[in-house]
Structures are given as C-alpha cells and as structure tokens.
Scaffold this motif. Structure first.
Motif, mmCIF file in Angstrom:
data_model
loop_
_atom_site.group_PDB
_atom_site.id
_atom_site.type_symbol
_atom_site.label_atom_id
_atom_site.label_comp_id
_atom_site.label_asym_id
_atom_site.label_seq_id
_atom_site.Cartn_x
_atom_site.Cartn_y
_atom_site.Cartn_z
ATOM 1 N N GLN A 169 6.343 3.368 20.307
ATOM 2 C CA GLN A 169 5.672 4.596 20.729
ATOM 3 C C GLN A 169 5.383 5.474 19.520
ATOM 4 O OE1 GLN A 169 8.403 6.369 23.475
ATOM 5 N NE2 GLN A 169 10.058 6.577 22.000
ATOM 6 N N GLY A 170 4.361 6.335 19.637
ATOM 7 C CA GLY A 170 3.978 7.218 18.547
ATOM 8 C C GLY A 170 2.717 7.975 18.911
ATOM 9 N N ASP A 171 2.038 8.524 17.890
ATOM 10 C CA ASP A 171 0.785 9.258 18.124
ATOM 11 C C ASP A 171 -0.211 8.371 18.868
ATOM 12 O OD1 ASP A 171 1.846 11.362 16.773
ATOM 13 O OD2 ASP A 171 0.561 11.193 15.002
ATOM 14 N N ALA A 172 -0.935 8.989 19.778
ATOM 15 C CA ALA A 172 -1.886 8.230 20.606
ATOM 16 C C ALA A 172 -2.895 7.460 19.760
ATOM 17 C CB ALA A 172 -2.608 9.182 21.559
ATOM 18 N N GLY A 173 -3.422 8.100 18.704
ATOM 19 C CA GLY A 173 -4.411 7.443 17.857
ATOM 20 C C GLY A 173 -3.841 6.223 17.156
ATOM 21 N N ILE A 174 -2.620 6.349 16.651
ATOM 22 C CA ILE A 174 -1.981 5.221 15.964
ATOM 23 C C ILE A 174 -1.679 4.102 16.956
ATOM 24 C CG2 ILE A 174 0.089 4.482 14.716
ATOM 25 C CD1 ILE A 174 0.147 7.189 13.339
ATOM 26 N N MET A 175 -1.194 4.475 18.143
ATOM 27 C CA MET A 175 -0.873 3.467 19.155
ATOM 28 C C MET A 175 -2.117 2.705 19.604
ATOM 29 S SD MET A 175 2.377 3.345 19.508
ATOM 30 C CE MET A 175 2.345 3.609 17.724
ATOM 31 N N LEU B 87 0.829 -1.210 0.000
ATOM 32 C CA LEU B 87 0.000 0.000 0.000
ATOM 33 C C LEU B 87 0.858 1.254 0.000
ATOM 34 C CD1 LEU B 87 -2.915 -0.913 2.450
ATOM 35 C CD2 LEU B 87 -2.994 -0.740 -0.045
ATOM 36 N N GLY B 88 1.952 1.237 0.750
ATOM 37 C CA GLY B 88 2.851 2.385 0.751
ATOM 38 C C GLY B 88 3.402 2.682 -0.621
ATOM 39 N N ILE B 89 3.705 1.639 -1.380
ATOM 40 C CA ILE B 89 4.217 1.814 -2.746
ATOM 41 C C ILE B 89 3.112 2.318 -3.671
ATOM 42 C CG2 ILE B 89 5.046 0.544 -4.770
ATOM 43 C CD1 ILE B 89 6.615 -1.223 -2.777
ATOM 44 N N LEU B 90 1.937 1.730 -3.586
ATOM 45 C CA LEU B 90 0.846 2.113 -4.481
ATOM 46 C C LEU B 90 0.341 3.530 -4.203
ATOM 47 C CD1 LEU B 90 -1.203 -1.229 -4.649
ATOM 48 C CD2 LEU B 90 0.453 -0.327 -6.302
ATOM 49 N N LEU B 91 0.611 4.058 -3.004
ATOM 50 C CA LEU B 91 0.187 5.427 -2.683
ATOM 51 C C LEU B 91 1.086 6.481 -3.311
ATOM 52 C CD1 LEU B 91 -0.783 5.054 1.094
ATOM 53 C CD2 LEU B 91 -2.326 5.586 -0.810
ATOM 54 N N HIS B 92 2.234 6.073 -3.842
ATOM 55 C CA HIS B 92 3.111 7.050 -4.489
ATOM 56 C C HIS B 92 2.422 7.596 -5.745
ATOM 57 C CE1 HIS B 92 6.539 8.915 -6.434
ATOM 58 N NE2 HIS B 92 7.226 8.786 -5.309
ATOM 59 N N ARG C 234 -9.960 -1.096 9.300
ATOM 60 C CA ARG C 234 -10.011 0.031 10.249
ATOM 61 C C ARG C 234 -8.618 0.581 10.520
ATOM 62 N NH1 ARG C 234 -13.996 -3.054 12.907
ATOM 63 N NH2 ARG C 234 -12.470 -3.877 14.388
ATOM 64 N N PHE C 235 -7.645 -0.311 10.664
ATOM 65 C CA PHE C 235 -6.272 0.121 10.924
ATOM 66 C C PHE C 235 -5.736 0.941 9.743
ATOM 67 C CE2 PHE C 235 -1.663 -0.465 10.719
ATOM 68 C CZ PHE C 235 -1.285 -0.051 11.987
ATOM 69 N N ILE C 236 -5.988 0.475 8.530
ATOM 70 C CA ILE C 236 -5.526 1.200 7.337
ATOM 71 C C ILE C 236 -6.225 2.547 7.236
ATOM 72 C CG2 ILE C 236 -5.512 1.162 4.803
ATOM 73 C CD1 ILE C 236 -5.206 -1.934 5.066
ATOM 74 N N ALA C 237 -7.544 2.563 7.491
ATOM 75 C CA ALA C 237 -8.302 3.822 7.422
ATOM 76 C C ALA C 237 -7.763 4.837 8.429
ATOM 77 C CB ALA C 237 -9.781 3.554 7.677
ATOM 78 N N GLY C 238 -7.429 4.364 9.639
ATOM 79 C CA GLY C 238 -6.984 5.265 10.690
ATOM 80 C C GLY C 238 -5.534 5.701 10.581
ATOM 81 N N THR C 239 -4.752 5.017 9.739
ATOM 82 C CA THR C 239 -3.332 5.368 9.594
ATOM 83 C C THR C 239 -3.019 5.943 8.211
ATOM 84 O OG1 THR C 239 -2.856 3.052 9.009
ATOM 85 C CG2 THR C 239 -2.515 3.709 11.312
ATOM 86 N N LEU C 240 -3.397 5.237 7.155
ATOM 87 C CA LEU C 240 -3.059 5.656 5.794
ATOM 88 C C LEU C 240 -4.203 6.383 5.091
ATOM 89 C CD1 LEU C 240 -1.114 2.484 4.577
ATOM 90 C CD2 LEU C 240 -0.265 4.437 5.882
#
Length: 457
Positions: free
Chosen positions: A420-426, A272-277, A304-310
C-alpha cells in the motif's frame, strides 16, 4: 517422482581452498539450527542443480530431501562427502569440474563470512563504512579483485525467465562486449545472466583472450532459484541481497540491464537510488537499458514507472538502446574510459569503487515479512533516494515470495503480501507488476503464476 541421485567423495582443486580448522569443520558438521550446516547444505544443493529448469527454492529442497553433505578432514586436507546428490552434476561418475569449483567456493565463503566477518570486532556492521569494508574483504578473500587491470568489468542484470529472442539478444551484446576485451559479471543464474557470459566467452575466444572473467555473485536466499550457470569461472556467495547488490556496483565499471521481472526492477531501483545521491552526481557510471525490438514496450513501461516515482533526474542517469548490440558495447566501452579517467584523477581504486556513496538505507538487510511489507513507506513525501530504497525493498519482497524457500512458505502460511502507498505510485506499481505477469517474467514458463502480493489501492 524420483530423481536420479549419486553418492561421491570429492577433493578441491589444488590451491582452491585452504585447510580448515577443526572448529570450522565442527560448525559445518553441526546439523542443528544454530550451526552453518543448513545454509551450506542448501547452497551446495543449488550449485549441484546447475542446468536444471527449476526456479523454486522450496521445490528444489523438497525434490532432494535425502541430500546430505559432510566435510571430511584428513591430514592432507579436506574432502566433501555427498549423499543423494543430483546425478546431472556428474559425468561417468565424476563431478563436472566447474560445479566442483563452485561447490568449494560456497564452502569458502560461508566459512569466511561466519568466522571473519560476523564474529570479527573489526567489522562494525552497524555502520555504513563497516558494511562496505565487509563487502570488500569477502570479495578479496574470494580472490576475484584484479588490482593490476584497467577497468573492464561490465555488470549485466536481467531476468532468469526471458524469451528465446531476449536470451539470444543478451548473448549478442555479450559477444560485442567480449570482442572489445570487456569482462562480465552477473547474478550467475540462467537467462539474461547466462547469455552475456556465453557471448563474451565466444568474443574472448576470437580475440584469443585466455583470462576472461565471468564473475557470478549470489546469496543464500536466491541461489536455489538461480543456480550458477556453467560459464561462471569466479563465484562469490555474499551473505544477503543488500551486500550482493553493493558488490555489483562497487566492483563493476558499468551496468547493462536486460528485460526481467521483479528482481531486475529491484536492481534498477537500487542503482538509481544510489546515483541520485548528491555525492555521486559527478561520478561517471555508464548505465544502459537494452533488449531486442520486442522489448521496446517493456522498457517504455520501466521508464514510465521511474518517471512517475523517482522523476526526471533519475531518467537522466541511464540510456535506453533497443535492438543494437554493437551500439551498446561501443557506448559501454566509452563510458568505462570515462570511469578510468575519473578514478585516475581522484585516486580511487580501479577494482573497487570506494568513492561511491551508499547510504545505510540501501545496506541494511530487509526481512520481507508480511508486517514489514505492509509498513513500507511508498509515498513521495520523502527524499527521492529513500523512496527508491523502499521501492527496492518492496520488489525484493516479491522476489522472496516468488522463488525463495522462506518467502514461498510465508505466503503459503499467511497469504499475500499487502502493498500500500500513494495512489499514483500504487497505480504505476499495479500496471508494472501486471505486465511482468502477462509477459511471464515472474517464473519460468510451464507453470501458472500465482501472485504472492496484493496491491491495495
């Protein structure tokens, strides 16, 4: 507990391996830390462990401490002398033919990468193009690229630790793909890597397809936990996980993702990271997430994880199909037709996707040390594809801590990886990883899973 072992001397099948030079043999005979022997021995032991129910690289190495392998050079060619090899790799004293082929494939790739890639000034591994060139040459040397074939290679990703229902479903999908003349590429191990190959082999047999390709792509760190399954008829050992992932997306013409754990999440974030380029926006790349009815909740959580991060743009690059193997195959076949038309119109090769833009952040090897894991930038204040790359690295570190020899030892010595990272991502990360643990997706059944990580909220 003692495990039955056997000593043997084996020769390669005719045409399977060129004669090695004395210098190459010398490197493999070098049992010091500076030589190739250690990586060759460990990969060879993993191949010989085919069919075992072990998914712990450290445990495998400790189970056969006396195992040794030596290259014997004779005037007519080479042989391999094995001491203390797992007995289940033999039948009536003779090594199973498929395992023997895999063993010499390991030898071929380790020698080639050492001599022709890392020590060759023609490959500048500090550049993105140089890394892609190296991936191409390793695959070409392994003779797995098929230049005279129309696109038909489906990459299947998914966990090694899956339920029987999920395994049977992956086999049904493979069967439907095989009936349509599509070949299979996986990470070569058990579970969702074996099921599609087994199903496709039956589908090919029904269609009298005798040259079906069942390509397994592995790397030295993971192969001990995911020993090549017996269906694999082409095995390639890439030097690291990043080149392994690039080999998947450049050789495959579409990807099917089955349920899995941290390794599957890593693969999803990579593609997904590649296809988003932006350079890849117009490129057709069929990507389907699928599983039996019981996997519906699993993919809802992934979504849900993809929606909330990417975000929603990433969600648009895949389709979720639940409980319908036939529809998966129909849509994949249609997607590959679009790939063929696109490659034809742009002049790109059918057998290697040169036009796919892969940023160096996805190609640079990541060492999952405690410090590197703690320093990962897991926040939304960065480009989406860079966040995907860092999330991919985080899951890669968890895979190392779960099943790789060095990762397991690091966790034993220094304790949990801290994330560790942003609260929402964590929060999303914690929920996703907890679901993997609850569903027994981190390790094979029969062992209590001890997390190698700790989420810092």
């Amino acid at each position: 507990m003692k495990y039955e072992v056997i000593d043997a001397v084996i020769s390669p099948e005719e045409g399977r391996l060129d004669i090695l030079s004395k210098a190459e043999v010398g490197k493999l005979l070098d049992t010091s830390q500076g030589g190739l022997y250690k990586v060759f021995r460990n990969c060879a032991l993993a191949v010989l462990n085919c069919g075992s129910s072990i998914d712990d690289g450290k445990e495998l190495l400790e189970r056969y401490p006396s195992f040794a392998i030596r290259v014997v050079q004779e005037q007519r060619g080479i042989k391999l002398e094995l001491k203390g090899a797992p007995a289940h790799a033999f039948v009536d004293g003779k090594m199973i033919k498929g395992i023997k082929e895999h063993l010499f494939a390991v030898l071929r790739d380790i020698i080639y990468v050492s001599d022709e890639i890392y020590k060759n000034p023609l490959f500048n591994l500090e550049t993105s193009q140089g890394i892609s060139d190296a991936v191409f040459h390793i695959l070409r040397n392994a003779n797995i690229l098929r230049p005279m074939h129309n696109p038909n290679l489906v990459v299947c990703w998914g966990g090694h630790s899956i339920s029987r229902k999920e395994y049977d479903y992956s086999k049904q999908v493979g069967h439907e793909l095989g009936l349509r003349g599509l070949d299979i590429c996986t990470g070569c191990g058990p579970g969702a890597m074996k099921g599609p190959m087994k199903g496709a082999a039956i589908g090919h047999s029904k269609q009298r397809i005798k040259q079906g390709q069942y390509l397994g792509i592995s790397e030295p760190g993971i192969i001990a936990a995911e020993s090549p399954n017996p269906i694999v008829n082409d095995l390639v050992i890439m030097p690291d996980i990043e080149k392994r992932l690039e080999a998947f997306v450049r050789t495959g013409h579409g990807i099917v993702v089955f349920p899995g754990g941290a390794g599957t999440a890593e693969e999803i974030l990579y593609v997904l990271g590649i296809l988003l380029h932006p350079d890849n926006e117009a490129m057709p790349f069929p990507l389907i997430f699928t599983g039996p009815d019981s996997a519906g909740e699993y993919f809802e959580q992934i979504d849900r994880f993809i929606a909330g991060t990417l975000g929603p743009k990433a969600q648009q690059r895949y389709r979720i199909i639940i409980g319908d193997p036939r529809q998966v195959a129909i849509e994949m076949e249609a997607g590959i037709r679009d790939v063929r038309a696109f490659r034809k119109s742009t002049g790109d090769a059918y057998y290697f996707n040169w036009m796919l833009r892969i940023d160096k952040v996805f190609q640079t090897p990541f060492a999952p040390t405690h410090q590197n894991m703690k320093n990962l930038a897991l926040h939304k204040n960065q480009e989406t594809h860079v966040l995907a790359a860092n999330l991919r690295r985080m899951f890669s570190g968890i895979v190392a801590g779960n099943v790789k020899d060095e990762g397991i030892r690091a966790v034993e010595q220094y304790g949990h990886f801290e994330i560790q990272g942003d609260a929402g991502i964590m929060e999303l990360m914690d929920a996703l990883l907890a679901s993997f643990v609850e569903q027994h997706r981190m390790k094979l059944p029969g062992k209590k899973y001890e997390p190698c990580y700790r989420i810092i909220q």
